[in-house]
Design a protein around this motif. Sequence first.
Motif, PDB file in Angstrom:
ATOM      1  N   ASP A 197      11.843  13.972   0.783  1.00  0.00           N
ATOM      2  CA  ASP A 197      12.955  13.155   1.280  1.00  0.00           C
ATOM      3  C   ASP A 197      12.479  11.932   2.051  1.00  0.00           C
ATOM      4  O   ASP A 197      13.277  11.039   2.352  1.00  0.00           O
ATOM      5  CB  ASP A 197      13.856  13.992   2.205  1.00  0.00           C
ATOM      6  N   GLY A 198      11.196  11.884   2.391  1.00  0.00           N
ATOM      7  CA  GLY A 198      10.681  10.829   3.251  1.00  0.00           C
ATOM      8  C   GLY A 198      10.205   9.607   2.479  1.00  0.00           C
ATOM      9  O   GLY A 198      10.374   9.510   1.262  1.00  0.00           O
ATOM     10  N   PRO A 199       9.553   8.683   3.196  1.00  0.00           N
ATOM     11  CA  PRO A 199       9.114   7.421   2.593  1.00  0.00           C
ATOM     12  C   PRO A 199       7.741   7.512   1.941  1.00  0.00           C
ATOM     13  O   PRO A 199       6.994   6.527   1.919  1.00  0.00           O
ATOM     14  CB  PRO A 199       9.083   6.482   3.799  1.00  0.00           C
ATOM     15  N   PHE A 200       7.405   8.672   1.436  1.00  0.00           N
ATOM     16  CA  PHE A 200       6.049   8.912   0.946  1.00  0.00           C
ATOM     17  C   PHE A 200       5.964   8.781  -0.567  1.00  0.00           C
ATOM     18  O   PHE A 200       6.859   9.225  -1.296  1.00  0.00           O
ATOM     19  CB  PHE A 200       5.571  10.294   1.383  1.00  0.00           C
ATOM     20  N   HIS A 201       4.865   8.225  -1.016  1.00  0.00           N
ATOM     21  CA  HIS A 201       4.608   8.085  -2.443  1.00  0.00           C
ATOM     22  C   HIS A 201       4.075   9.385  -3.037  1.00  0.00           C
ATOM     23  O   HIS A 201       4.348   9.696  -4.200  1.00  0.00           O
ATOM     24  CB  HIS A 201       3.586   6.961  -2.670  1.00  0.00           C
ATOM     25  N   SER A 202       3.321  10.150  -2.226  1.00  0.00           N
ATOM     26  CA  SER A 202       2.584  11.286  -2.778  1.00  0.00           C
ATOM     27  C   SER A 202       2.292  12.310  -1.702  1.00  0.00           C
ATOM     28  O   SER A 202       2.331  12.018  -0.502  1.00  0.00           O
ATOM     29  CB  SER A 202       1.267  10.791  -3.394  1.00  0.00           C
ATOM     30  N   LEU A 203       2.002  13.526  -2.153  1.00  0.00           N
ATOM     31  CA  LEU A 203       1.490  14.554  -1.259  1.00  0.00           C
ATOM     32  C   LEU A 203       0.200  15.100  -1.843  1.00  0.00           C
ATOM     33  O   LEU A 203      -0.037  15.040  -3.052  1.00  0.00           O
ATOM     34  CB  LEU A 203       2.509  15.668  -0.998  1.00  0.00           C
ATOM     35  N   SER A 204      -0.636  15.630  -0.951  1.00  0.00           N
ATOM     36  CA  SER A 204      -1.942  16.105  -1.384  1.00  0.00           C
ATOM     37  C   SER A 204      -2.258  17.420  -0.693  1.00  0.00           C
ATOM     38  O   SER A 204      -1.523  17.885   0.185  1.00  0.00           O
ATOM     39  CB  SER A 204      -3.033  15.077  -1.073  1.00  0.00           C
ATOM     40  N   CYS A 205      -3.375  18.001  -1.099  1.00  0.00           N
ATOM     41  CA  CYS A 205      -3.889  19.196  -0.450  1.00  0.00           C
ATOM     42  C   CYS A 205      -5.372  19.282  -0.772  1.00  0.00           C
ATOM     43  O   CYS A 205      -5.789  18.923  -1.882  1.00  0.00           O
ATOM     44  CB  CYS A 205      -3.164  20.442  -0.952  1.00  0.00           C
ATOM     45  N   GLY A 206      -6.163  19.705   0.192  1.00  0.00           N
ATOM     46  CA  GLY A 206      -7.597  19.830  -0.018  1.00  0.00           C
ATOM     47  C   GLY A 206      -7.992  21.242  -0.401  1.00  0.00           C
ATOM     48  O   GLY A 206      -7.180  22.166  -0.408  1.00  0.00           O
ATOM     49  N   GLU A 207      -9.269  21.391  -0.728  1.00  0.00           N
ATOM     50  CA  GLU A 207      -9.807  22.695  -1.112  1.00  0.00           C
ATOM     51  C   GLU A 207     -10.894  23.129  -0.136  1.00  0.00           C
ATOM     52  O   GLU A 207     -11.871  22.412   0.072  1.00  0.00           O
ATOM     53  CB  GLU A 207     -10.394  22.651  -2.527  1.00  0.00           C
ATOM     54  N   ARG A 208     -10.711  24.284   0.460  1.00  0.00           N
ATOM     55  CA  ARG A 208     -11.729  24.939   1.279  1.00  0.00           C
ATOM     56  C   ARG A 208     -11.649  26.436   1.008  1.00  0.00           C
ATOM     57  O   ARG A 208     -10.574  26.966   0.723  1.00  0.00           O
ATOM     58  CB  ARG A 208     -11.514  24.671   2.771  1.00  0.00           C
ATOM     59  N   MET A 242       0.843  -1.197   0.000  1.00  0.00           N
ATOM     60  CA  MET A 242       0.000   0.000   0.000  1.00  0.00           C
ATOM     61  C   MET A 242       0.880   1.249   0.000  1.00  0.00           C
ATOM     62  O   MET A 242       1.792   1.382   0.820  1.00  0.00           O
ATOM     63  CB  MET A 242      -0.907   0.001   1.238  1.00  0.00           C
ATOM     64  N   LYS A 243       0.588   2.156  -0.894  1.00  0.00           N
ATOM     65  CA  LYS A 243       1.357   3.387  -0.999  1.00  0.00           C
ATOM     66  C   LYS A 243       0.868   4.396   0.045  1.00  0.00           C
ATOM     67  O   LYS A 243      -0.325   4.462   0.334  1.00  0.00           O
ATOM     68  CB  LYS A 243       1.220   3.970  -2.406  1.00  0.00           C
ATOM     69  N   ILE A 244       1.792   5.165   0.595  1.00  0.00           N
ATOM     70  CA  ILE A 244       1.475   6.109   1.666  1.00  0.00           C
ATOM     71  C   ILE A 244       1.673   7.532   1.173  1.00  0.00           C
ATOM     72  O   ILE A 244       2.742   7.904   0.663  1.00  0.00           O
ATOM     73  CB  ILE A 244       2.373   5.888   2.901  1.00  0.00           C
ATOM     74  N   GLY A 245       0.636   8.348   1.324  1.00  0.00           N
ATOM     75  CA  GLY A 245       0.719   9.769   1.009  1.00  0.00           C
ATOM     76  C   GLY A 245       0.434  10.602   2.233  1.00  0.00           C
ATOM     77  O   GLY A 245      -0.055  10.102   3.258  1.00  0.00           O
TER      78      GLY A 245
END
Length: 294
Positions: free
Chosen positions: A28-39, A1-4
């Motif tokens: 630099d970390g062990p993350f597959h992805s980054l995200s951001c929400g909309e408000r 499972m990929k972690i974001g």
Amino acid sequence: MKIGICLPYMKDGLSRDDYLAWFQRVDDGPFHSLSCGERVHGPTYDMRVLLAAAAVATQRVKITPTLYVLPMHPAVAVAKEIATMDILSGGRFEQVCLGYGGRAQDYAALHQTMRGRYQRMDRQVEDMRRVWAGEEIIEGAGPIGPSPTRTGGPQLLVGALGPKSIARCARWADGLYAWSGNGEQAELANAFAVAETAWAEAGRERRPYRLGGFWYSLADNGAQRLHDYVYDYLDIAGPEIARAMAESVHRHNADAVREALDNAEAAGCEEVFLVPATADLSEIDRLSDLLARR
């Protein structure tokens, strides 16, 4: 499972240096992805601007908006934004989440109406894909660019909750973004089961991509800060709803976060986004350590 991991876009007072530090730590970390929400309301930073900055400041991680409340915006403008950010990232905008949104106040602030938003989003998705395919939107005006880095544009996931909404989106979406605020296996698994059925009934050949998400905190005094974050996040819906949700979340220590990750994996998540309750860099550092030992 990929972690974001989600950027801390809900916190007031963050500076350029704060975000640059987050971008670097995530990349630099062990993350597959980054995200951001909309408000719109509250001390929120603009999703598009943050992700555009992330596209330039990072080199490795995938970048996934979670999510565009599409019916609040012109589809052609969104298609142009996404293609531009995809190019700035070097092709790391592989997926984009779209949703209907449930905040009437945000629609009103942008002089948009929630009425007809379901039908509107169906048409908007068609227009976005036409833009990415290089088709004319206005006859005789030529195509609208730029062209995204992959033919046809990124995969489109939907952040929908109810069976009717999921079934409607199964005709065009590539996957489901399922949310469980406390990272509960049953909530995520049930949402994916609904999606599997809807995709099959829509005659889709591929199974839906399964993306999940939940709130967490590994910062100091994480229990209180997670509670306060969730309450503030939902305060616009009224104090009773905000209080109930704030009291239902408890992913504020390593064991609890590890359990939520196990829940997501057992539910069938191919990828999961963790949404931090604070902007402390310890949220990334401690999560990285946890993942290294998992």
